[in-house]
Design a protein around this motif. Structure first.
Motif, PDB file in Angstrom:
ATOM      1  N   THR A 160       0.877  -1.011   0.028  1.00 39.49           N
ATOM      2  CA  THR A 160       0.235   0.000  -0.164  1.00 39.49           C
ATOM      3  C   THR A 160       0.855   1.373  -0.015  1.00 39.49           C
ATOM      4  N   PRO A 161       0.524   2.229  -0.926  1.00 39.01           N
ATOM      5  CA  PRO A 161       1.481   3.118  -0.714  1.00 39.01           C
ATOM      6  C   PRO A 161       1.471   4.268   0.401  1.00 39.01           C
ATOM      7  N   ASP A 162       2.342   4.839   0.671  1.00 38.03           N
ATOM      8  CA  ASP A 162       2.373   5.877   1.629  1.00 38.03           C
ATOM      9  C   ASP A 162       1.672   7.056   1.246  1.00 38.03           C
ATOM     10  N   GLN A 163       1.549   8.124   1.817  1.00 37.49           N
ATOM     11  CA  GLN A 163       0.688   9.281   1.431  1.00 37.49           C
ATOM     12  C   GLN A 163       1.434  10.057   0.354  1.00 37.49           C
ATOM     13  N   GLU A 164       2.643  10.444   0.356  1.00 41.58           N
ATOM     14  CA  GLU A 164       3.764  11.011  -0.574  1.00 41.58           C
ATOM     15  C   GLU A 164       3.363  10.214  -2.057  1.00 41.58           C
ATOM     16  N   THR A 165       3.604   8.862  -2.037  1.00 43.50           N
ATOM     17  CA  THR A 165       3.597   7.767  -3.015  1.00 43.50           C
ATOM     18  C   THR A 165       2.124   8.178  -3.646  1.00 43.50           C
ATOM     19  N   PHE A 166       1.094   7.973  -3.000  1.00 46.35           N
ATOM     20  CA  PHE A 166      -0.119   8.219  -3.396  1.00 46.35           C
ATOM     21  C   PHE A 166      -0.544   9.574  -4.216  1.00 46.35           C
ATOM     22  N   LEU A 167       0.157  10.663  -3.508  1.00 38.33           N
ATOM     23  CA  LEU A 167      -0.145  11.970  -4.044  1.00 38.33           C
ATOM     24  C   LEU A 167       0.559  12.274  -5.340  1.00 38.33           C
ATOM     25  N   LYS A 168       1.821  11.439  -5.467  1.00 40.60           N
ATOM     26  CA  LYS A 168       2.632  11.511  -6.732  1.00 40.60           C
ATOM     27  C   LYS A 168       1.692  10.844  -7.681  1.00 40.60           C
ATOM     28  N   ILE A 169       1.235   9.765  -7.573  1.00 43.82           N
ATOM     29  CA  ILE A 169       0.337   8.950  -8.606  1.00 43.82           C
ATOM     30  C   ILE A 169      -0.823   9.730  -8.922  1.00 43.82           C
ATOM     31  N   ALA A 170      -1.453  10.482  -8.207  1.00 48.05           N
ATOM     32  CA  ALA A 170      -2.755  11.146  -8.449  1.00 48.05           C
ATOM     33  C   ALA A 170      -2.229  12.391  -9.336  1.00 48.05           C
ATOM     34  N   VAL A 171      -1.049  13.176  -8.788  1.00 48.19           N
ATOM     35  CA  VAL A 171      -0.695  14.258  -9.796  1.00 48.19           C
ATOM     36  C   VAL A 171      -0.086  13.910 -11.240  1.00 48.19           C
ATOM     37  N   GLY A 172       0.450  12.508 -11.071  1.00 48.32           N
ATOM     38  CA  GLY A 172       0.800  12.128 -12.396  1.00 48.32           C
ATOM     39  C   GLY A 172      -0.129  11.925 -13.401  1.00 48.32           C
ATOM     40  N   LEU A 173      -1.235  11.228 -12.989  1.00 47.13           N
ATOM     41  CA  LEU A 173      -2.360  10.710 -13.805  1.00 47.13           C
ATOM     42  C   LEU A 173      -2.980  12.263 -14.204  1.00 47.13           C
ATOM     43  N   ALA A 174      -3.258  12.997 -13.233  1.00 51.30           N
ATOM     44  CA  ALA A 174      -3.879  14.464 -13.609  1.00 51.30           C
ATOM     45  C   ALA A 174      -3.363  14.924 -14.652  1.00 51.30           C
ATOM     46  N   GLU A 175      -1.811  15.073 -14.458  1.00 52.20           N
ATOM     47  CA  GLU A 175      -1.064  15.796 -15.523  1.00 52.20           C
ATOM     48  C   GLU A 175      -1.029  15.111 -16.790  1.00 52.20           C
ATOM     49  N   GLN A 176      -1.099  13.856 -16.952  1.00 53.96           N
ATOM     50  CA  GLN A 176      -1.127  12.863 -18.026  1.00 53.96           C
ATOM     51  C   GLN A 176      -2.424  13.260 -18.811  1.00 53.96           C
ATOM     52  N   ARG A 177      -3.497  13.552 -18.095  1.00 50.52           N
ATOM     53  CA  ARG A 177      -4.633  14.071 -18.943  1.00 50.52           C
ATOM     54  C   ARG A 177      -4.730  15.404 -19.145  1.00 50.52           C
ATOM     55  N   GLY A 178      -3.927  15.959 -18.795  1.00 45.79           N
ATOM     56  CA  GLY A 178      -3.970  17.481 -19.046  1.00 45.79           C
ATOM     57  C   GLY A 178      -4.949  18.319 -18.091  1.00 45.79           C
ATOM     58  N   LEU A 179      -5.052  17.936 -16.981  1.00 43.03           N
ATOM     59  CA  LEU A 179      -6.155  18.687 -16.113  1.00 43.03           C
ATOM     60  C   LEU A 179      -5.513  20.134 -15.626  1.00 43.03           C
ATOM     61  N   PRO A 180      -6.274  20.987 -15.782  1.00 44.71           N
ATOM     62  CA  PRO A 180      -5.729  22.395 -15.713  1.00 44.71           C
ATOM     63  C   PRO A 180      -5.651  22.897 -14.150  1.00 44.71           C
ATOM     64  N   LEU A 181      -5.180  22.129 -13.159  1.00 38.82           N
ATOM     65  CA  LEU A 181      -5.152  22.596 -11.881  1.00 38.82           C
ATOM     66  C   LEU A 181      -3.644  22.586 -11.565  1.00 38.82           C
ATOM     67  N   PRO A 182      -3.200  23.535 -10.555  1.00 39.51           N
ATOM     68  CA  PRO A 182      -1.953  23.656  -9.875  1.00 39.51           C
ATOM     69  C   PRO A 182      -1.329  22.521  -9.183  1.00 39.51           C
ATOM     70  N   PRO A 183      -0.460  21.699  -9.170  1.00 37.35           N
ATOM     71  CA  PRO A 183      -0.094  20.608  -8.289  1.00 37.35           C
ATOM     72  C   PRO A 183      -0.583  20.616  -7.075  1.00 37.35           C
ATOM     73  N   GLN A 184      -0.572  21.944  -6.240  1.00 37.03           N
ATOM     74  CA  GLN A 184      -0.656  21.844  -4.786  1.00 37.03           C
ATOM     75  C   GLN A 184      -2.097  21.642  -4.796  1.00 37.03           C
ATOM     76  N   GLU A 185      -2.901  22.237  -5.517  1.00 34.83           N
ATOM     77  CA  GLU A 185      -4.196  21.993  -5.276  1.00 34.83           C
ATOM     78  C   GLU A 185      -4.661  20.666  -5.707  1.00 34.83           C
ATOM     79  N   LEU A 186      -4.254  20.211  -6.654  1.00 32.47           N
ATOM     80  CA  LEU A 186      -4.154  18.553  -6.821  1.00 32.47           C
ATOM     81  C   LEU A 186      -3.946  17.624  -5.611  1.00 32.47           C
ATOM     82  N   ARG A 187      -3.032  17.970  -5.047  1.00 29.80           N
ATOM     83  CA  ARG A 187      -2.367  17.227  -4.017  1.00 29.80           C
ATOM     84  C   ARG A 187      -3.427  17.459  -2.695  1.00 29.80           C
TER      85      ARG A 187
END
Length: 446
Positions: free
Chosen positions: A384-411
């Protein structure tokens, strides 16, 4: 009117590709050509034309041109399981002994191919006008090819379309025997030439039209862990010794996605995936017989594998992995995923049966259950990922799809999602991004 009689007389002489004569659409076209040649016979040309039109409209073959009949015939040639295609697809097979027969058959089939739906339509109108003149007859429906479905097509589909176009453009099909043999050897024939993913259902191998499109570059983090699976798979594809794998870890950590992504990464190198439900494991010997003599390399994929105390299918799996009398073919491996490290439910009662009047050798049963996981050569653990790994995955997926939100807000949003929804896992991160993408699209649409 075109003279169809030479084609009609030549078709019964097919040798290697004789199965094509059994195809319902081919039979209906031949029936219609016979009706056109003898319009006052027992079959009315309008009736046989209607049957041809209906059957072509019902085909699911991907079109390479506006001519559904010619496209269907090309599909039959590429899919046909015959002595020539099987020999080309079988390791060590000698297809050259059939080349003379293939030359003969392809010359006949090319004559059949050169009859287009437009030719059939025009000839039918001519016969009707000459033999069945009607003042106010409605116009005979003309074939119009439907628009192909939108969306990205698989690499195998694209290669199949390319081969059909090469056949359609060739002046002499009898010169294409070697090219067809290479196609069969590389991509297979029958069901193996049409699909890269399969399911074993009730004793039948069924092709999967649209396998999960997930790719390795769409999976974030877990790089070192996933590399163990990739390395084993590449050894397998290159003909070197490789192990059966057990991918173990908590739910949603990407075990199944990793296996499915392997198919999309390596299908062009001969990898194929066969999903086998747990209840179908006793069919192992039948599955192996289907796969043993093929050039492709197959991963039998058993997803979410675990057994309750009273289930006995684990014994079939043990024989499948190691210990059965039948040799496992070199082109088959087993990859299983599980949330349970030891796969079989074990209770404290198992350990104390010998103290409560139960089984005398209770530990033998315990060891039999625990030994199943040991039969897999490699166990790959997905934690199971720790919190930081989970957030990296979420931010990476969002950037891959081109979602227009700042990384901090995504986190911040992802963290809130993990607290109130399905916890921290790659699956939960993907669900968060799915929800976020839909929410932003609705807001932009409004």
């Amino acid at each position: 009117m075109l003279n169809f009689q030479p084609v009609i007389e030549a078709l019964p002489g097919l040798t290697v590709y004789r199965n094509i004569l059994k195809d319902p659409i081919v039979k209906s076209v031949i029936e219609h050509l016979l009706a056109l040649a003898n319009p006052t016979g027992t079959i009315h040309p309008v009736h046989s034309y209607g049957r041809v039109y209906h059957m072509l409209a019902m085909t699911q073959n991907p079109l390479t041109s506006s001519d559904a009949w010619q496209n269907h015939l090309l599909e039959l040639i590429l899919s046909d399981v015959n002595p020539f295609s099987r020999a080309a697809y079988t390791p060590g097979g000698d297809y050259t002994v059939f080349k003379a027969a293939v030359h003969w058959d392809l010359s006949i089939l090319q004559c059949l191919f050169e009859i287009s739906v437009q030719d059939i339509h025009n000839a039918t109108i001519e016969v009707l006008d000459n033999c069945f003149p009607v003042t106010h007859r409605p116009p005979l429906p003309r074939w119009t090819a439907p628009r192909p479905p939108a969306g990205e097509q698989s690499g195998l589909h694209n290669r199949r379309v390319q081969m059909k176009r090469e056949l359609a453009a060739a002046r002499r099909w009898d010169k294409l025997a070697e090219q067809l043999a290479h196609y069969y050897a590389t991509y297979g024939c029958g069901i193996f030439g049409r699909f890269i993913a399969f399911k074993w259902q009730n004793g039948i191998l069924q092709g999967v039209d649209r396998p999960d499109p997930i790719k390795l570059n769409g999976l974030f983090e877990y790089t070192d862990i996933r590399e163990q699976v990739i390395a084993n798979t590449r050894q397998f594809l290159n003909g070197y010794p490789a192990n059966n794998l057990l991918l173990y870890g908590d739910r949603g950590t990407g075990k199944s996605s990793t296996v499915k992504a392997l198919l999309n990464e390596y299908w062009s190198q001969g990898l194929r995936l066969v999903e086998v439900p747990k209840k179908q494991l006793p069919d192992y010997h039948s599955i192996v017989q289907e796969l043993r003599h093929n050039k492709h390399r197959f991963i039998l994929f058993v997803d979410d594998l675990s057994f309750e105390e009273n289930e006995t299918e684990f014994k079939d799996l043990k024989a499948l992995l190691e210990g059965g009398i039948e040799d496992r073919p070199g082109n088959v491996l087993i990859y299983a995923t599980s949330n349970r490290r030891h796969l079989i439910k074990e209770t404290f009662a198992d350990r104390v049966k010998n103290n409560t009047g139960g089984e005398i050798h209770a530990m033998d049963s315990v060891q039999e259950k625990l030994s199943l996981a040991d039969r897999f050569g490699i166990t790959v653990i997905f934690p199971t990922p720790d919190q930081e790994t989970f957030l990296k995955i979420a931010v990476g997926l969002a950037e891959q799809r081109g979602l227009p939100l700042p990384p901090q807000e995504l986190r911040q949003r992802a963290l809130h999602w993990s607290m109130w929804q399905n916890g921290r896992s790659p699956r939960s991160a993907r669900q968060f991004v799915d929800q976020l993408e839909g929410q932003l699209a609705m807001e932009n649409g409004a």
